[in-house]
Design a protein around this motif. Structure first.
Motif, PDB file in Angstrom:
ATOM      1  N   ALA A   1       0.824  -1.210   0.000  1.00  7.85           N
ATOM      2  CA  ALA A   1       0.000   0.000   0.000  1.00  7.85           C
ATOM      3  C   ALA A   1       0.855   1.255   0.000  1.00  7.85           C
ATOM      4  CB  ALA A   1      -0.939  -0.012   1.212  1.00  7.85           C
ATOM      5  N   ARG A   2       1.964   1.239   0.732  1.00  5.30           N
ATOM      6  CA  ARG A   2       2.892   2.373   0.765  1.00  5.30           C
ATOM      7  C   ARG A   2       4.299   1.855   0.471  1.00  5.30           C
ATOM      8  NH1 ARG A   2       1.014   5.935   6.062  1.00  5.30           N
ATOM      9  NH2 ARG A   2      -1.107   6.448   5.315  1.00  5.30           N
ATOM     10  N   PRO A   3       4.643   1.714  -0.808  1.00  9.00           N
ATOM     11  CA  PRO A   3       5.963   1.172  -1.141  1.00  9.00           C
ATOM     12  C   PRO A   3       7.074   2.119  -0.723  1.00  9.00           C
ATOM     13  CG  PRO A   3       4.857   1.994  -3.096  1.00  9.00           C
ATOM     14  CD  PRO A   3       3.862   2.065  -1.989  1.00  9.00           C
ATOM     15  N   LYS A   4       8.178   1.538  -0.232  1.00  8.98           N
ATOM     16  CA  LYS A   4       9.348   2.307   0.147  1.00  8.98           C
ATOM     17  C   LYS A   4      10.417   2.141  -0.915  1.00  8.98           C
ATOM     18  CE  LYS A   4       8.553   1.858   5.143  1.00  8.98           C
ATOM     19  NZ  LYS A   4       9.130   1.402   6.437  1.00  8.98           N
ATOM     20  N   ALA A   5      10.975   3.246  -1.364  1.00  9.39           N
ATOM     21  CA  ALA A   5      12.001   3.215  -2.398  1.00  9.39           C
ATOM     22  C   ALA A   5      13.330   2.823  -1.770  1.00  9.39           C
ATOM     23  CB  ALA A   5      12.103   4.572  -3.079  1.00  9.39           C
ATOM     24  N   GLY A   6      13.816   1.610  -2.119  1.00  9.74           N
ATOM     25  CA  GLY A   6      15.106   1.166  -1.628  1.00  9.74           C
ATOM     26  C   GLY A   6      16.229   1.618  -2.541  1.00  9.74           C
ATOM     27  N   VAL A   7      17.423   1.043  -2.287  1.00 10.24           N
ATOM     28  CA  VAL A   7      18.591   1.418  -3.087  1.00 10.24           C
ATOM     29  C   VAL A   7      18.388   1.045  -4.550  1.00 10.24           C
ATOM     30  CG1 VAL A   7      21.066   1.038  -3.379  1.00 10.24           C
ATOM     31  CG2 VAL A   7      20.097   1.212  -1.082  1.00 10.24           C
ATOM     32  N   GLY A   8      17.815  -0.147  -4.786  1.00 10.09           N
ATOM     33  CA  GLY A   8      17.620  -0.598  -6.161  1.00 10.09           C
ATOM     34  C   GLY A   8      16.686   0.294  -6.942  1.00 10.09           C
ATOM     35  N   LEU A   9      15.537   0.645  -6.349  1.00 14.77           N
ATOM     36  CA  LEU A   9      14.587   1.505  -7.045  1.00 14.77           C
ATOM     37  C   LEU A   9      15.177   2.888  -7.294  1.00 14.77           C
ATOM     38  CD1 LEU A   9      11.210   0.603  -5.289  1.00 14.77           C
ATOM     39  CD2 LEU A   9      12.028  -0.137  -7.528  1.00 14.77           C
ATOM     40  N   ARG A  10      15.888   3.411  -6.302  1.00 16.22           N
ATOM     41  CA  ARG A  10      16.511   4.728  -6.494  1.00 16.22           C
ATOM     42  C   ARG A  10      17.561   4.674  -7.591  1.00 16.22           C
ATOM     43  NH1 ARG A  10      16.223   5.168  -0.757  1.00 16.22           N
ATOM     44  NH2 ARG A  10      18.374   4.427  -0.601  1.00 16.22           N
ATOM     45  N   SER A  11      18.339   3.594  -7.611  1.00 17.49           N
ATOM     46  CA  SER A  11      19.371   3.454  -8.630  1.00 17.49           C
ATOM     47  C   SER A  11      18.762   3.398 -10.030  1.00 17.49           C
ATOM     48  CB  SER A  11      20.202   2.196  -8.357  1.00 17.49           C
ATOM     49  OG  SER A  11      21.123   1.971  -9.401  1.00 17.49           O
ATOM     50  N   MET A  12      17.674   2.631 -10.172  1.00 21.47           N
ATOM     51  CA  MET A  12      17.018   2.560 -11.485  1.00 21.47           C
ATOM     52  C   MET A  12      16.472   3.921 -11.892  1.00 21.47           C
ATOM     53  SD  MET A  12      15.037  -1.120 -11.580  1.00 21.47           S
ATOM     54  CE  MET A  12      14.180  -0.925 -10.023  1.00 21.47           C
ATOM     55  N   GLY A  13      15.841   4.613 -10.948  1.00 19.41           N
ATOM     56  CA  GLY A  13      15.309   5.938 -11.264  1.00 19.41           C
ATOM     57  C   GLY A  13      16.395   6.920 -11.642  1.00 19.41           C
ATOM     58  N   GLU A  14      17.542   6.881 -10.939  1.00 20.59           N
ATOM     59  CA  GLU A  14      18.637   7.796 -11.252  1.00 20.59           C
ATOM     60  C   GLU A  14      19.233   7.500 -12.620  1.00 20.59           C
ATOM     61  OE1 GLU A  14      21.240   7.218  -7.999  1.00 20.59           O
ATOM     62  OE2 GLU A  14      20.046   8.412  -6.578  1.00 20.59           O
ATOM     63  N   ARG A  15      19.379   6.209 -12.959  1.00 14.40           N
ATOM     64  CA  ARG A  15      19.922   5.871 -14.281  1.00 14.40           C
ATOM     65  C   ARG A  15      18.999   6.356 -15.396  1.00 14.40           C
ATOM     66  NH1 ARG A  15      24.156   2.487 -15.028  1.00 14.40           N
ATOM     67  NH2 ARG A  15      25.061   1.488 -13.191  1.00 14.40           N
ATOM     68  N   ALA A  16      17.685   6.211 -15.193  1.00 13.27           N
ATOM     69  CA  ALA A  16      16.744   6.692 -16.206  1.00 13.27           C
ATOM     70  C   ALA A  16      16.780   8.213 -16.308  1.00 13.27           C
ATOM     71  CB  ALA A  16      15.330   6.207 -15.893  1.00 13.27           C
ATOM     72  N   ALA A  17      16.827   8.889 -15.152  1.00 17.07           N
ATOM     73  CA  ALA A  17      16.836  10.359 -15.158  1.00 17.07           C
ATOM     74  C   ALA A  17      18.106  10.905 -15.782  1.00 17.07           C
ATOM     75  CB  ALA A  17      16.679  10.883 -13.734  1.00 17.07           C
ATOM     76  N   GLU A  18      19.250  10.206 -15.630  1.00 17.61           N
ATOM     77  CA  GLU A  18      20.503  10.666 -16.218  1.00 17.61           C
ATOM     78  C   GLU A  18      20.403  10.826 -17.726  1.00 17.61           C
ATOM     79  OE1 GLU A  18      24.143   9.129 -13.344  1.00 17.61           O
ATOM     80  OE2 GLU A  18      23.454   7.874 -15.003  1.00 17.61           O
ATOM     81  N   LEU A  19      19.608   9.979 -18.356  1.00 12.85           N
ATOM     82  CA  LEU A  19      19.456  10.036 -19.816  1.00 12.85           C
ATOM     83  C   LEU A  19      18.257  10.872 -20.239  1.00 12.85           C
ATOM     84  CD1 LEU A  19      20.226   6.315 -20.723  1.00 12.85           C
ATOM     85  CD2 LEU A  19      21.758   8.276 -20.820  1.00 12.85           C
ATOM     86  N   GLY A  20      17.589  11.538 -19.287  1.00 15.61           N
ATOM     87  CA  GLY A  20      16.406  12.315 -19.630  1.00 15.61           C
ATOM     88  C   GLY A  20      15.157  11.477 -19.757  1.00 15.61           C
ATOM     89  N   GLY A  21      15.187  10.255 -19.227  1.00 14.78           N
ATOM     90  CA  GLY A  21      14.014   9.387 -19.277  1.00 14.78           C
ATOM     91  C   GLY A  21      13.304   9.348 -17.939  1.00 14.78           C
ATOM     92  N   ARG A  22      12.460   8.345 -17.770  1.00 14.14           N
ATOM     93  CA  ARG A  22      11.716   8.224 -16.516  1.00 14.14           C
ATOM     94  C   ARG A  22      11.477   6.758 -16.211  1.00 14.14           C
ATOM     95  NH1 ARG A  22       7.056   9.248 -19.903  1.00 14.14           N
ATOM     96  NH2 ARG A  22       5.429   7.694 -19.506  1.00 14.14           N
ATOM     97  N   LEU A  23      11.234   6.497 -14.938  1.00 13.54           N
ATOM     98  CA  LEU A  23      10.937   5.149 -14.466  1.00 13.54           C
ATOM     99  C   LEU A  23       9.553   5.147 -13.849  1.00 13.54           C
ATOM    100  CD1 LEU A  23      12.302   2.281 -13.967  1.00 13.54           C
ATOM    101  CD2 LEU A  23      12.595   3.078 -11.612  1.00 13.54           C
ATOM    102  N   ASP A  24       8.686   4.250 -14.317  1.00 14.92           N
ATOM    103  CA  ASP A  24       7.328   4.108 -13.791  1.00 14.92           C
ATOM    104  C   ASP A  24       7.204   2.762 -13.090  1.00 14.92           C
ATOM    105  OD1 ASP A  24       6.642   6.541 -14.925  1.00 14.92           O
ATOM    106  OD2 ASP A  24       6.021   5.616 -16.818  1.00 14.92           O
ATOM    107  N   ILE A  25       6.619   2.774 -11.896  1.00 12.05           N
ATOM    108  CA  ILE A  25       6.350   1.547 -11.147  1.00 12.05           C
ATOM    109  C   ILE A  25       4.842   1.471 -10.959  1.00 12.05           C
ATOM    110  CG2 ILE A  25       6.812   0.264  -9.033  1.00 12.05           C
ATOM    111  CD1 ILE A  25       9.374   1.900  -8.738  1.00 12.05           C
ATOM    112  N   LEU A  26       4.216   0.485 -11.607  1.00 14.68           N
ATOM    113  CA  LEU A  26       2.758   0.429 -11.699  1.00 14.68           C
ATOM    114  C   LEU A  26       2.244  -0.934 -11.273  1.00 14.68           C
ATOM    115  CD1 LEU A  26       2.584   1.918 -15.304  1.00 14.68           C
ATOM    116  CD2 LEU A  26       2.306   3.192 -13.182  1.00 14.68           C
TER     117      LEU A  26
END
Length: 653
Positions: A610-635
């Motif tokens: 119900a309230r997901p917590k962003a761990g190291v892995g999720l943050r790492s994936m989001g940062e890699r996507a943002a570095e290239l101007g993209g985005r990460l969606d978790i649905l």
């Protein structure tokens, strides 16, 4: 379709004329029957306007709902036919006519509430209103069936009885009354509420159409009041009832066919102001006069009261006018209020682009505009649907032009007031500042993306140099040192042979370190196999859950940064799904076009908390996507599970 509507209307009008003739003949025969004047109005005026609407918009249910009362013409004629059979002479088919006369009026139950519910575009205001529409249809159908089966006589004459009347239990008798009250009464009130909901968010032509209906509703309400006050005068009462019946359909016809005939907003404004002032004035006068008469009969305070009420109305007119203006026009007459409201909407935005979108939405809403947009080199945001002409205001920041604020007029040829222009110019200034900030952020993001891409390309080059250049050279030197050591040992120079052997060992360690450095610069599996094969190799080692890779199109040549980020995101997402999702299947899906590469990992596991917590892995994936101007969606995945989707641009903007 239009021909069918015309035929139905023609039959209805013909039946109404025939009904009047039969009614006159029955009166000459001494038979007493009721002439349904109300049904005549509904059977003629409503379908005539309905045919015009159907001709203009054949797929709009509003026109067909207006045509539906044409059924009342045959209903009236069949009722009089049954009355002639019962009162004068038996006629063939009279039983069927008497049966229709018992329930033919039921079209009212459907038309009145549903017409208001789907006006003006033929659709419900939202899905939340679907149960209301279904409820009206179901209750109206039950009420109609009850009218078909109930015993008793028809309205046209008490001698006309239901030939198939069922003597049901007494508790079923009120079905007709309850059903008609729910459909015509409660259903109409709910439909009026839906009109209010539509009006609050409507702009442009739809808002004008709703204002036509509001104006006709006010006229109908005045007709109801007049009908109540003229019950003793038959002619005046009938005229009032005609106004009540005709006003809504005339308003709907004007809204659907000639909504630009005149400035309905101005007329509605003046009407509401006059009605509010009249109601307040009459109410105060009546309350004070009756109070004075009760306390001090024949007192001259009545005259004073008239003067006081007149003064109150004069001084209160401005306040009433301001309230009605805000209801109909929003805050267009108060530029400072517009700017204040816009500022409050923008304050909570997380980034300049979101703030710009909120700004455009707020200025359109507060000024009751059909459409507003802001365009610049960095960003374009829109709100509403374009309608009439444009008013454009240039926006600047730090003395440099950065974009334009486009305001769509409400009507063709409309001129904005000085206050509106002042409000729009102030909003444009704020939009310019936000657009400038958005441009700076976009430049920073683009620069960061170019840096990341250049970094990964340089890493790829360094890895190639280390792996294919320096590494083989050092390996060759290692073999030469081994050969030299063997030669020295053969010649009997053991000490030099040991030194050469140690140098060879150091060279071998250096070769291992160089290879480790090369592998750290970029995953070697990408160079050896390519992205697709590397991902297939990644999931091949898992037996449970079952992991598959699906590629929809040829990925083509990809930049090094894109390959590394896609591989790292996919590896982390698959690892998370295997470890934490308790899934039976995990699918890794790649799609690509000229601009984007999409990496999607879908599992059928337990899904997100119900309230997901962003761990190291999720943050790492989001940062890699943002570095290239993209985005990460978790649905959440349909049917259960989780979708992790990375959308990455193929090159820097």
């Amino acid at each position: 379709m239009v021909i069918a509507a015309r035929v139905a209307v023609g039959i209805s009008i013909g039946c109404c004329v025939a009904t009047i003739i039969v009614h006159g003949w029955l009166e000459r025969q001494g038979a007493v029957t009721m002439l349904p004047v109300v049904d005549f109005v509904l059977a003629t005026a409503w379908p005539l306007i309905g045919v015009l609407v159907v001709g203009r918009q054949p797929r709009n249910p509003v026109g067909w709902l207006l045509v539906a009362p044409s059924l009342l013409g045959p209903y009236a004629l069949m009722g009089h036919y049954a009355a002639a059979s019962a009162l004068v002479t038996p006629l063939p088919g009279a039983a069927f006519s008497a049966w229709v006369a018992m329930w033919g009026f039921a079209v009212h139950f459907y038309v009145v509430p549903l017409l208001l519910l789907v006006f003006p575009d033929g659709r419900l205001p939202s899905r939340r209103w679907r149960p209301v529409a279904i409820g009206i249809i179901v209750i109206a159908t039950i009420t109609t069936i009850a009218a078909m089966l109930r015993p008793g006589s028809a309205d046209v004459a008490i001698q006309v009885v239901n030939p198939i009347g069922v003597n049901w239990p007494s508790w079923m008798n009120p079905i007709g009354f309850v059903g008609s009250s729910l459909t015509i009464g409660l259903g109409t009130l709910l439909a009026v509420a839906s009109i209010v909901v539509r009006t609050r968010r409507a702009v442009g032509m739809e808002r004008i159409q709703l204002q036509w209906l509001m104006l006709s509703g006010i006229v109908a309400a005045l007709g109801v009041v007049a009908a109540l006050l003229t019950r003793s005068n038959w002619i005046a009462n009938e005229i009032s009832i005609m106004v009540v019946l005709l006003a809504p359909v005339v308003g709907i016809g004007g809204a659907m066919l000639r909504h630009r005939l005149f400035d309905v907003t101005l007329v509605l404004n003046r009407t509401l102001v006059s009605l509010v002032l009249a109601a307040v004035g009459v109410g105060l006068y009546a309350a004070v006069v009756f109070g004075v008469e009760a306390i001090a009969p024949n007192s001259p305070l009545g005259v004073v009261t008239v003067a006081a009420v007149a003064l109150l109305a004069a001084f209160g007119r401005d306040a009433v006018q301001a309230g009605v203006d805000r209801l109909l026009f929003g805050l267009r007459h108060d530029p400072y209020a517009v700017v204040s409201r816009v500022g409050r909407h923008v304050a909570s935005a997380a980034e300049p682009v979101e703030a710009l979108q909120r700004l455009v939405d707020a200025v359109r809403s507060n000024l009751r505009l059909p459409y507003a947009a802001f365009t610049s080199a960095a960003v374009t945001v829109t709100s509403g649907t374009p309608a009439a002409g444009w008013h454009t205001v240039a926006a600047s920041a730090l003395g440099q032009p950065v974009g334009e604020l486009h305001i769509c007029r409400r009507r063709t040829g409309e001129r904005l007031s000085a206050k509106e222009q002042a409000a729009i110019e102030e909003v444009a200034a704020r939009a310019g500042t936000l657009a400038y900030a958005a441009g700076l952020i976009a430049d920073i993001a683009a620069s960061r993306t170019r840096i990341v891409i250049a970094r990964e390309e340089e890493r790829r080059r360094l890895r190639a140099d280390l792996h294919d250049g320096l590494g083989p050279t050092l390996a060759g030197l290692t073999h030469q040192m081994d050969a030299l050591a063997r030669r020295l040992r053969t010649d009997g120079n053991g000490e030099l042979a040991e030194r050469a052997q140690r140098l060879g060992e150091r060279l071998r360690c250096t070769v291992v370190e160089v290879r480790t450095m090369a592998h750290g610069l970029q995953p070697p599996v990408l160079d050896q196999l390519g992205l697709v094969a590397a991902l297939q190799e990644l999931v091949a080692g898992y037996e449970m859950p079952c992991c598959t890779v699906r590629v929809d199109s040829d990925l083509g040549a990809l930049p090094a940064a894109l390959e590394v980020s896609a591989y790292a995101i996919a590896a982390e997402a698959v690892t998370n799904a295997v470890r934490h999702s308790a899934a039976a299947q995990v699918e890794l899906h790649l799609t690509a076009d000229e601009c984007l590469l999409t990496v999607e990992v879908r599992d059928d596991g337990c899904g997100l908390p119900a309230r997901p917590k962003a761990g190291v892995g999720l943050r790492s994936m989001g940062e890699r996507a943002a570095e290239l101007g993209g985005r990460l969606d978790i649905l959440p995945a349909p049917g259960g599970g989780t979708i992790i989707r990375a959308i990455l641009p193929r090159q820097a903007s």
